[in-house]
Design an enzyme around this catalytic site. Structure first.
Site, short mmCIF file in Angstrom:
data_model
loop_
_atom_site.label_atom_id
_atom_site.label_comp_id
_atom_site.label_asym_id
_atom_site.label_seq_id
_atom_site.Cartn_x
_atom_site.Cartn_y
_atom_site.Cartn_z
N ASP A 86 -8.47 16.09 -5.04
CA ASP A 86 -10.02 15.68 -5.23
C ASP A 86 -10.26 15.77 -6.68
O ASP A 86 -9.38 16.59 -7.57
CB ASP A 86 -10.83 16.36 -4.18
CG ASP A 86 -12.25 15.55 -3.80
OD1 ASP A 86 -12.28 14.53 -4.80
OD2 ASP A 86 -12.81 15.98 -3.10
N ASP A 121 -15.96 10.11 -8.63
CA ASP A 121 -16.96 9.18 -7.76
C ASP A 121 -18.40 10.03 -7.85
O ASP A 121 -18.57 11.16 -7.94
CB ASP A 121 -16.74 8.91 -6.25
CG ASP A 121 -16.33 10.00 -5.33
OD1 ASP A 121 -15.55 10.98 -5.90
OD2 ASP A 121 -16.74 10.09 -4.40
N GLY A 184 -19.81 11.26 0.73
CA GLY A 184 -21.24 11.61 0.82
C GLY A 184 -21.75 11.94 2.21
O GLY A 184 -22.85 11.46 2.61
N1 GUN Z 1 -15.61 15.98 -0.82
C1 GUN Z 1 -16.50 15.73 0.34
N2 GUN Z 1 -17.36 14.47 0.05
C2 GUN Z 1 -16.82 14.19 -1.12
C3 GUN Z 1 -17.17 12.93 -1.86
O1 GUN Z 1 -18.11 12.12 -1.37
N3 GUN Z 1 -16.27 12.50 -2.90
C4 GUN Z 1 -15.37 13.38 -3.41
N4 GUN Z 1 -14.66 13.05 -4.30
N5 GUN Z 1 -15.09 14.61 -2.61
C5 GUN Z 1 -15.79 14.98 -1.55
#
Ligand code: GUN
Length: 623
Positions: A86, A121, A184
């Site tokens: 992430d 994002d 989100g």
């Molecule tokens: N982890 C939990 N929600 C999100 C999200 O909306 N975007 C990203 N990149 N990681 C997340």
């Protein structure tokens, strides 16, 4: 990705990454690179195929950053399977702005050898204004464009807060990415807003590229897995297994319990017969955290195992129905789901029975299909006869008395089957033949139901048993095959003529084959629907307007399909968007020449998206 089995939007699939394939549905445990206490053997023993870690946390910790750049992220967290990273979006949502930009963090993920790379994002919160959320959707899309390359697997999160049109727009824009998380949603999950989640998942999924894996970001609690999978989510990530362990909470698929309050670990737990809860409370914190995390992760994977079994046996919908009773918020989510039109994504029939529980069952996809058909069936200008439950004596096939009393070709017959009236000719088709009604609703809705029928056809009367003994030859079997044909191919014309021969099974009396002269036109399957022979396909090709019920393939493919070989997705040029998954289709050229008949593996809505695997299982080719 490739799809192997399905029920509704749920699928058993396979997605390939540089460090191996991922079979879906599955969960990626969140690995904190600073606090990595489960070994890869322990993870794999529970069924973990892939994990997710955070590139932002690695990058901002100098020692981790250097280690990752030198040896790669797989060495860093000691996992040799697929690793998703992430980007720091979630940290910026929790803590405010972060110190890296999109290009920088994506490049870093490439440099450390991540298998699935997430862009930076913009997290859309439930309380965001429409304008804020809209700006985030377009900025997120711009950031995807900025870094999207075909040589890496890039995850492009779908954002848009709780605004359906923004979720749809975001899904269309982000479909250019190779991997589609729905973002989100964490605040919604944390506040039990499952109904909003259902809405978000459906709007995102139905407007995205069906061939790409869909991930629910932060959807790590097993309570909502079954719902999400049925609506098309393939992958989850979970940090909850550690978060709960830190609070001494023991996870079960239905919820959590406090370690201090339980007497024993359940039999499925890796701790069963090894540790008692009391021993664990007394253990040092590190040991307790590790063991509870292992238990919690096992609870999460048990639910995935159950869901996969459910997809194979086609009972995931039933499972969701059961789960909906676990919490009022889930029940609301269930009703929200029923208000969406998911009909195009359901197969023509399921392997499992249909349970008719209560008034919400009227919104079941198969019941809606049946009710819509009933509306057309009685709109044909003929008189309609209602046969009450008592009169047909609770059993299919319908008694000969009924057939003898009226000329069936002059009437529509609706048979009362507890909670619903059914066109008689569909008695052996799914779901009628597989329906298990509760029988509680007829008392409440019967008069309303009959009033509704009368509003469509004003010539409705009740079956009169005194009209018996007419010796007119019934053509019930012919009405039957033609009505099944109407339902199956959304046509009102008759494929079968009275001179066609109907061959029945000697043992059961069920229709088996329909022949014209010596040629078989169709066979009736166990689910009561028709399988066409190539001869039947030719008749159908002459009857239906192009491109109804057609899958159009390249000329090269057509040559193979003519010889009876299956149609692969990559050779599909176009198709009828109304094709029902599992239903028979004609395989033709762009000009309508018939190559083969077979059944579609996916619906017409999905067909154009997949690139790998079989699109039509061919029964018979023209050569
Ligand atoms: N982890 C939990 N929600 C999100 C999200 O909306 N975007 C990203 N990149 N990681 C997340």
């Amino acid at each position: 990705m490739q799809m192997f089995f399905r029920e509704g939007l749920a699928r058993i699939g396979k997605f390939s990454t540089p460090h191996g394939d991922i079979e879906t549905p599955t969960v990626m445990p969140v690995i904190n690179p600073n606090l990595n206490f489960l070994t890869k053997e322990e993870l794999k023993s529970i069924g973990v195929q892939a994990v997710i870690t955070n590139s932002y946390i690695i990058k901002r910790t100098a020692s981790l950053e250097q280690d990752a750049l030198k040896h790669g992220v797989h060495r860093l967290i000691n996992f040799d399977g697929p690793i998703m990273t992430d980007s720091g979006t979630f940290q910026s949502y929790v803590y405010g702005d972060i110190e890296y930009g999109n290009k920088e963090i994506v490049q870093f993920q490439k440099d450390i050898g991540s298998d699935i790379i997430t862009i930076l994002d913009i997290f859309t919160k439930p309380q965001d204004s429409y304008e804020q959320a809209k700006a985030a959707v377009y900025e997120t899309s711009r950031r995807l464009q900025e870094v999207n390359t075909p040589d890496s697997i890039i995850a492009g999160p779908i954002q848009g807060s709780i605004y359906p049109d923004l979720r749809r727009e975001s899904a269309r824009l982000m479909s250019e990415a190779s991997y589609l998380p729905i973002g989100g949603v964490v605040p919604l999950l944390e506040s039990y807003r499952y109904s909003d989640l259902v809405n978000i998942i459906i709007n995102s999924k139905l407007n995205s590229d069906f061939s790409k894996p869909v991930h629910l970001f932060g959807g790590g609690h097993p309570m909502f897995f079954a719902f999400s999978v049925l609506l098309g989510v393939d992958i989850f990530d979970s940090a909850s297994y550690i978060k709960y362990a830190k609070d001494n909470r023991v996870l079960y698929t239905e919820g959590t319990r406090n370690l201090k309050e339980i007497r024993d670990f359940p039999e499925w737990s890796p701790l069963f017969n090894k540790y008692s809860p009391v021993e664990l409370i007394k253990a040092d914190e590190k040991t307790r955290l590790k063991l509870l995390s292992l238990h919690n992760l096992k609870a999460i994977f048990n639910e995935i195992t159950e869901i996969k079994e459910r997809i194979y046996e086609n009972t995931l919908y039933q499972y969701v129905e059961e789960k909906s009773m676990a919490h009022p918020a889930l029940y609301r989510a269930y009703l929200e789901m029923l208000d969406h039109n998911l009909e195009p994504f359901w197969n023509i029939s399921l392997k499992s029975p249909l349970y008719f529980f209560n008034s919400s069952t009227y919104k079941n996809t198969f019941i809606k299909r049946l009710v819509k058909f009933t509306e057309d069936y009685i709109s044909n200008g003929k008189k309609t006869v209602l046969v009450s439950y008592r009169q047909w004596r609770h059993g299919f096939p319908v008694s000969d008395d009924i057939l003898r009393s009226y000329e069936t070709t002059d009437y529509n017959f609706l048979i009362e089957w507890n909670d619903i009236f059914i066109p008689m000719e569909l008695e052996n088709t799914y779901p009628v033949s597989q329906m298990v009604p509760s029988g509680v609703l007829d008392k409440i809705y019967r008069d309303d139901y009959i009033a509704w029928l009368k509003s469509i056809n004003n010539d409705i009367s009740f079956y009169d048993p005194s009209i018996t003994g007419s010796e007119k030859i019934r053509n019930y079997s012919h009405s039957k095959i033609n009505e099944v044909f109407h339902l199956q191919f959304k046509a009102r014309k008759n494929l079968f003529v009275n001179s066609d021969k109907i061959i029945k099974s000697k043992a059961t009396g069920h229709i088996r084959n329909i022949k014209r002269g010596e040629k078989i036109i169709a066979t009736m399957r166990n689910d009561g629907f028709l399988t066409l022979s190539i001869y039947g396909g030719k008749l159908l090709n002459d009857m239906l307007d192009f491109p109804a019920s057609r899958v159009i393939v390249t000329d090269d493919s057509g040559e193979f399909n003519s010889q009876g070989y299956n149609v692969f997705f990559k050779f599909v040029e176009d198709c009828d968007r109304e094709i029902i998954a599992g239903n028979d289709v004609m395989v033709t050229s762009a000009s309508g020449d018939l190559y083969a008949v077979g059944h579609a593996t996916v619906s017409g809505k999905e067909m154009g998206f997949y690139r790998n695997g079989i699109a039509v299982k061919v029964h018979e080719g023209i050569n």
